[in-house]
Design an enzyme around this catalytic site. Structure first.
Site, PDB file in Angstrom:
ATOM      1  N   LYS A 114       1.026  -1.231  -0.243  1.00 37.29           N
ATOM      2  CA  LYS A 114      -0.141   0.081  -0.119  1.00 37.29           C
ATOM      3  C   LYS A 114       0.839   1.243   0.558  1.00 37.29           C
ATOM      4  O   LYS A 114       0.039   2.429  -0.399  1.00 37.29           O
ATOM      5  CB  LYS A 114      -1.469  -0.271   1.032  1.00 37.29           C
ATOM      6  CG  LYS A 114      -1.473  -1.251   0.905  1.00 37.29           C
ATOM      7  CD  LYS A 114      -3.387  -1.475   1.757  1.00 37.29           C
ATOM      8  CE  LYS A 114      -3.976  -2.034   1.679  1.00 37.29           C
ATOM      9  NZ  LYS A 114      -3.516  -3.487   2.222  1.00 37.29           N
TER      10      LYS A 114
HETATM   11  C1  LIG Z   1      -4.578  -4.862   1.323  1.00 32.66           C
HETATM   12  C2  LIG Z   1      -3.691  -5.607   1.221  1.00 32.66           C
HETATM   13  C3  LIG Z   1      -4.334  -6.793   0.656  1.00 32.66           C
HETATM   14  C4  LIG Z   1      -5.535  -7.160  -0.448  1.00 32.66           C
HETATM   15  O1  LIG Z   1      -5.067  -5.471  -1.381  1.00 32.66           O
HETATM   16  P1  LIG Z   1      -6.608  -5.296  -1.960  1.00 32.66           P
HETATM   17  O2  LIG Z   1      -6.274  -4.254  -2.967  1.00 32.66           O
HETATM   18  O3  LIG Z   1      -7.752  -4.429  -1.113  1.00 32.66           O
HETATM   19  O4  LIG Z   1      -7.875  -6.219  -2.828  1.00 32.66           O
HETATM   20  C5  LIG Z   1      -3.271  -7.978   0.245  1.00 32.66           C
HETATM   21  N1  LIG Z   1      -2.195  -8.234   0.820  1.00 32.66           N
HETATM   22  C6  LIG Z   1      -2.273  -7.014   2.016  1.00 32.66           C
HETATM   23  C7  LIG Z   1      -0.582  -7.465   2.858  1.00 32.66           C
HETATM   24  C8  LIG Z   1      -2.953  -6.288   1.987  1.00 32.66           C
HETATM   25  O5  LIG Z   1      -2.393  -5.075   2.822  1.00 32.66           O
END
Ligand SMILES: *Cc1c(COP(=O)(O)O)cnc(C)c1O
Length: 480
Positions: free
Chosen positions: A109
């Site tokens: 993210k």
């Molecule tokens: C947020 C997250 C996901 C999921 O991603 P999306 O975009 O919500 O589908 C998967 N793995 C990790 C480690 C995350 O932080």
């Protein structure tokens, strides 16, 4: 490029306004009106650095930011990464792993939220005013969003997390940030409850305008946009090293934001043969792509908490681009705009019972309205259990000396179960040290990272807030 809402009742807006708007004013999600076809650029783009590629791709969607300003935003955003390639791809056994965890909070993210934080600052510098960010987190979004805006002038950030349902380290990463502009709200409930409160508050337009609320969840289009870049970057790297003309991606999925960026890359012309969608036991998307069942079930706590979601925000974007007829507002108009749960129920009823097109879609993979656009068969869904996740972590540690975090492991599991001659790139969405307890169960030892070690005993700051909309609204208005 203008942005429109999936629900068709928001005037088209430019990029900067779309970033400030977050959730569309009609409760829908914003999407670009059109998707640029970049097939003609692919050859030229293969040789670019991550930042150069980001500039080319993102600038196609941001006409209202001069390119030299965008370049500065991008360069600043990726200075905070600890790898010179930003998102390197490594080969492990027969698979490729796209490491997205070299940013400040060790989760994918950061790639989008470092960018978004700087875009917010840029817009406020140009236009004046202030911004109060409201977000919900299942673990990683919160800390990455906080890292993106901590200490920035004219921005406050309020992050709700489900108390006790995120890993202790994830909680610490958020609550140990003591800057005055950062507020952590522990909500007694699930992530879906937090997301529901957030969406309801954004739907209260008087409140949203009065307090200049902004969104950092993947409802914000800029998040998806920044994530498109690494699909291109990694595909180029793997196509170069293998000489293949196509790739697959395997994506650990919760809110469908990350994989939706992959869908965008595919629609723009990147030769992605399939997108593997990996879920844990919270398998609504698995059930949907396997047999068209998008019915909501209870959220279960798993060892991959960032994917403990049974109500994937970006699914609405997927449905929209997958059959443009979404724009006809027939389902939404009759409903109370503040009753998000009622809307979801109606939506579920609608998609599971009454849409002829939808059944056709499930049967043939095609919609009459979007034949040349999109196709359910581009996705392969896989659901992994806790045991399978632990086993694959153990296997990769023992056999290949590579540590998969529990989310990444689900993507690797999907790839292992659906082997192909086409190179498969698995998105590594978090550093395993974020989930030491689970790693210890899987491989019998602690996985550590100096960044996380450094905050273990740090002082914290957070507030407990009741699981309802009014309580959260009061919390905000008391502090603004
Ligand atoms: C947020 C997250 C996901 C999921 O991603 P999306 O975009 O919500 O589908 C998967 N793995 C990790 C480690 C995350 O932080």
């Amino acid at each position: 490029m203008k942005y429109i809402s999936t629900r068709g009742n928001t005037e088209p807006v430019g990029f900067k306004d779309s970033v400030l708007m977050g959730l569309a004013t009609d409760g829908g999600l914003l999407l670009p009106y059109d998707f640029p076809d970049v097939t003609a650029y692919l050859e030229e783009w293969r040789h670019l650095s991550f930042q150069e590629l980001a500039l080319e791709i993102i600038s196609l969607f941001t006409e209202d930011i001069p390119k030299q300003d965008l370049k500065k935003i991008i360069d600043n955003s990726y200075k905070t990464f600890r790898h010179n390639e930003i998102t390197p791809t490594v080969k492990v056994n027969d698979l490729f792993i796209l490491e997205l965890f070299h940013g400040p909070t060790l989760a994918f993210k950061d790639v989008a939220l470092q960018f978004l934080g700087n875009v917010f600052s840029y817009i406020l510098e140009k236009q004046g005013g202030c911004l109060n960010i409201l977000g919900a987190t299942s673990g990683d979004t919160g800390s990455a969003a906080i890292a993106g805006v901590r200490g920035k002038p004219n921005i406050n950030i309020f992050i709700m997390h489900p108390t006790g349902r995120i890993s202790p380290i994830q909680e610490k990463q958020m609550t140990s940030v003591l800057d005055d502009n950062v507020f952590n709200l522990g909500i007694k409930g699930t992530f879906d409850d937090c997301q529901y409160i957030m969406k309801s508050i954004f739907a209260d337009l008087d409140f949203k305008n009065k307090y200049s609320l902004g969104a950092i969840n993947s409802v914000n289009w800029a998040r998806v946009l920044a994530q498109i870049v690494y699909y291109f970057y990694s595909a180029f790297s793997v196509m170069k090293s293998t000489g293949e003309k196509k790739v697959r991606f395997s994506v650990p999925t919760g809110n469908f934001g990350n994989i939706f960026a992959g869908q965008m890359a595919m629609m723009m012309g990147l030769p992605i043969e399939k997108l593997l969608l990996a879920t844990n036991e919270n398998d609504i998307l698995y059930r949907y792509f396997k047999h068209g069942d998008y019915s909501r079930k209870e959220v279960i706590s798993t060892i991959s908490p960032s994917m403990d979601i049974q109500s994937a925000s970006n699914y609405e974007r997927y449905r929209y681009v997958s059959h443009m007829c979404w724009r006809s507002n027939k389902y939404w108009d009759e409903l109370d705009p503040n009753d998000a749960k009622g809307r979801s129920r109606a939506f579920n009823r609608h998609v599971t019972n009454s849409d002829k097109d939808y059944y056709n879609f499930i049967k043939t993979g095609e919609y009459a309205t979007t034949k040349d656009y999109w196709d359910i068969n581009k996705f392969i869904a896989n659901r992994g259990t806790t045991d399978e996740t632990l086993n694959i972590i153990r296997l990769y540690a023992e056999k290949y000396n590579y540590l998969l975090d529990p989310h990444t492991a689900l993507g690797v599991l999907a790839a292992e179960k659906n082997q192909s001659d086409i190179p498969t790139i698995c998105l590594a969405t978090a550093h395993p040290a974020k989930f030491t307890d689970t790693m210890k169960v899987a491989i019998g030892k602690d996985v550590i990272h100096p960044i996380l070690d450094g905050i273990k005993d740090a002082p914290t700051k957070f507030d407990k807030v009741s699981n309802n909309i009014k309580a959260v609204q009061n919390f905000l208005s008391d502090r603004l």
